[in-house]
Design a protein around this motif. Structure first.
Motif, PDB file in Angstrom:
ATOM      1  N   TYR A 157      -5.410   4.493   1.731  1.00  0.00           N
ATOM      2  CA  TYR A 157      -4.228   3.784   1.244  1.00  0.00           C
ATOM      3  C   TYR A 157      -4.535   3.180  -0.122  1.00  0.00           C
ATOM      4  CZ  TYR A 157      -2.966   4.097   6.161  1.00  0.00           C
ATOM      5  OH  TYR A 157      -2.687   4.565   7.429  1.00  0.00           O
TER       6      TYR A 157
ATOM      7  N   VAL B  85       3.189  -0.873   4.135  1.00  0.00           N
ATOM      8  CA  VAL B  85       2.931   0.508   3.727  1.00  0.00           C
ATOM      9  C   VAL B  85       4.254   1.113   3.253  1.00  0.00           C
ATOM     10  CG1 VAL B  85       2.150   2.791   4.465  1.00  0.00           C
ATOM     11  CG2 VAL B  85       1.033   0.738   5.365  1.00  0.00           C
TER      12      VAL B  85
ATOM     13  N   TYR C 235       0.834  -1.204   0.000  1.00  0.00           N
ATOM     14  CA  TYR C 235       0.000   0.000   0.000  1.00  0.00           C
ATOM     15  C   TYR C 235       0.866   1.250   0.000  1.00  0.00           C
ATOM     16  CZ  TYR C 235      -3.519  -3.347   1.549  1.00  0.00           C
ATOM     17  OH  TYR C 235      -4.344  -4.440   1.638  1.00  0.00           O
ATOM     18  N   THR C 236       0.290   2.307  -0.532  1.00  0.00           N
ATOM     19  CA  THR C 236       0.870   3.646  -0.448  1.00  0.00           C
ATOM     20  C   THR C 236      -0.112   4.536   0.292  1.00  0.00           C
ATOM     21  OG1 THR C 236       2.055   3.366  -2.541  1.00  0.00           O
ATOM     22  CG2 THR C 236       1.733   5.621  -1.743  1.00  0.00           C
ATOM     23  N   ALA C 237       0.364   5.213   1.341  1.00  0.00           N
ATOM     24  CA  ALA C 237      -0.498   6.114   2.105  1.00  0.00           C
ATOM     25  C   ALA C 237      -0.786   7.363   1.287  1.00  0.00           C
ATOM     26  CB  ALA C 237       0.170   6.485   3.427  1.00  0.00           C
TER      27      ALA C 237
END
Length: 277
Positions: free
Chosen positions: A25, A185, A17-19
């Motif tokens: 996310y 993340v 995931y990318t915040a």
């Protein structure tokens, strides 16, 4: 990690995931599961929920995740996921929290968690079941075995490294070590509890006693109970699947780190035969 020549190139750094900010996310292809090419394996989003719950509990000095229960309401798409956390009750030694994961306003996962305050307690010698048992084999002497799905697309098998300590994956009871190959993340080191959550939802897969091509055996929930904080990068599931003739089942996994038993995980299964169109 080098690209598999059969797969498309992965654009940019790799994480589940990318915040995006605001508790949202963006899921990557590393979350892809075995049931549908546009749906996530439940392990990563449950770990993402744990990530948010841990942050809420740590604000109260509660650092041990003793139990996490995730109810899987809908399939989780490979999309932008929002995680909302609620503080239900925090006492002197324990706190209860809940969370929900959503996509496009639809609730996908509802979770509850129990966090406990950590303190050293001396235990007498000779307690039954102690010292705690070890996994069947340590990861350094367990052969590598990859998940038998998503060979031509990025997915969950690329998010984790797997080694078989006993049995054979997707062929009855088995014990498998998991280690994350990429962050949960982007830019963050996954916690011990997030590593457990990423792995624990795979118990019904690694201990499958039905053929994935002829049957569906999807879990509708996951409960993880942990007696202590895991240590290290490796998590072992010693998993078993039990089925009824009425479309239900139970997968249960003893959980280990390299020092020994850390807890258990259970999954309620929905079992059906696949039918061709």
């Amino acid at each position: 990690m080098a690209d598999n020549p059969q797969k498309p190139a992965f654009d940019g750094d790799m994480a589940a995931y990318t915040a995006l900010g605001g508790a949202v996310y963006r899921a990557s292809a590393l979350t892809r599961g075995p049931w549908h090419p546009q749906q996530q394996h439940a392990g990563p989003p449950i770990a993402l929920v744990s990530h948010a719950l841990e942050a809420a509990a740590q604000a109260h000095g509660l650092h041990h995740l003793a139990r996490l229960t995730a109810n899987l309401l809908r399939p989780v798409p490979i999309a932008d996921i929002e995680v909302r956390v609620q503080e239900d009750y925090v006492g002197r030694n324990a706190g209860h929290f809940s969370a929900v994961a959503l996509a496009d306003g639809k609730e996908l996962i509802r979770a509850t968690a129990l966090f406990q305050r950590e303190d050293e307690v001396g235990l007498p010698d000779g307690l039954p079941g102690h010292p705690l048992p070890l996994a069947p084999k340590q990861p350094d002497v367990s052969p590598v075995q990859r998940f038998p799905f998503a060979h031509h697309e990025w997915g969950y098998p690329d998010l984790v490294e797997t080694r078989t300590a006993q049995g054979r994956m997707f062929d009855g009871p088995s014990a498998v070590w998991f280690r994350m190959s990429h962050p949960l993340v982007m830019g963050q080191t996954p916690s011990a509890y997030q590593r457990v959550a990423v792995a624990a939802d795979s118990g019904n897969g690694i201990s499958a006693i039905l053929d994935l091509s002829t049957h569906v055996f999807v879990n509708s929930d996951l409960t993880i109970n942990l007696l202590r904080k895991p240590v290290g990068e490796w998590v072992c599931l010693d998993a078993r699947t039990h089925l009824s003739s009425h479309g239900g089942g139970l997968a249960e996994s003893a959980l280990y780190d390299e020092l020994g038993l850390i807890g258990r995980a259970t999954q309620s299964l929905f079992v059906r035969r696949r039918y061709s169109a």
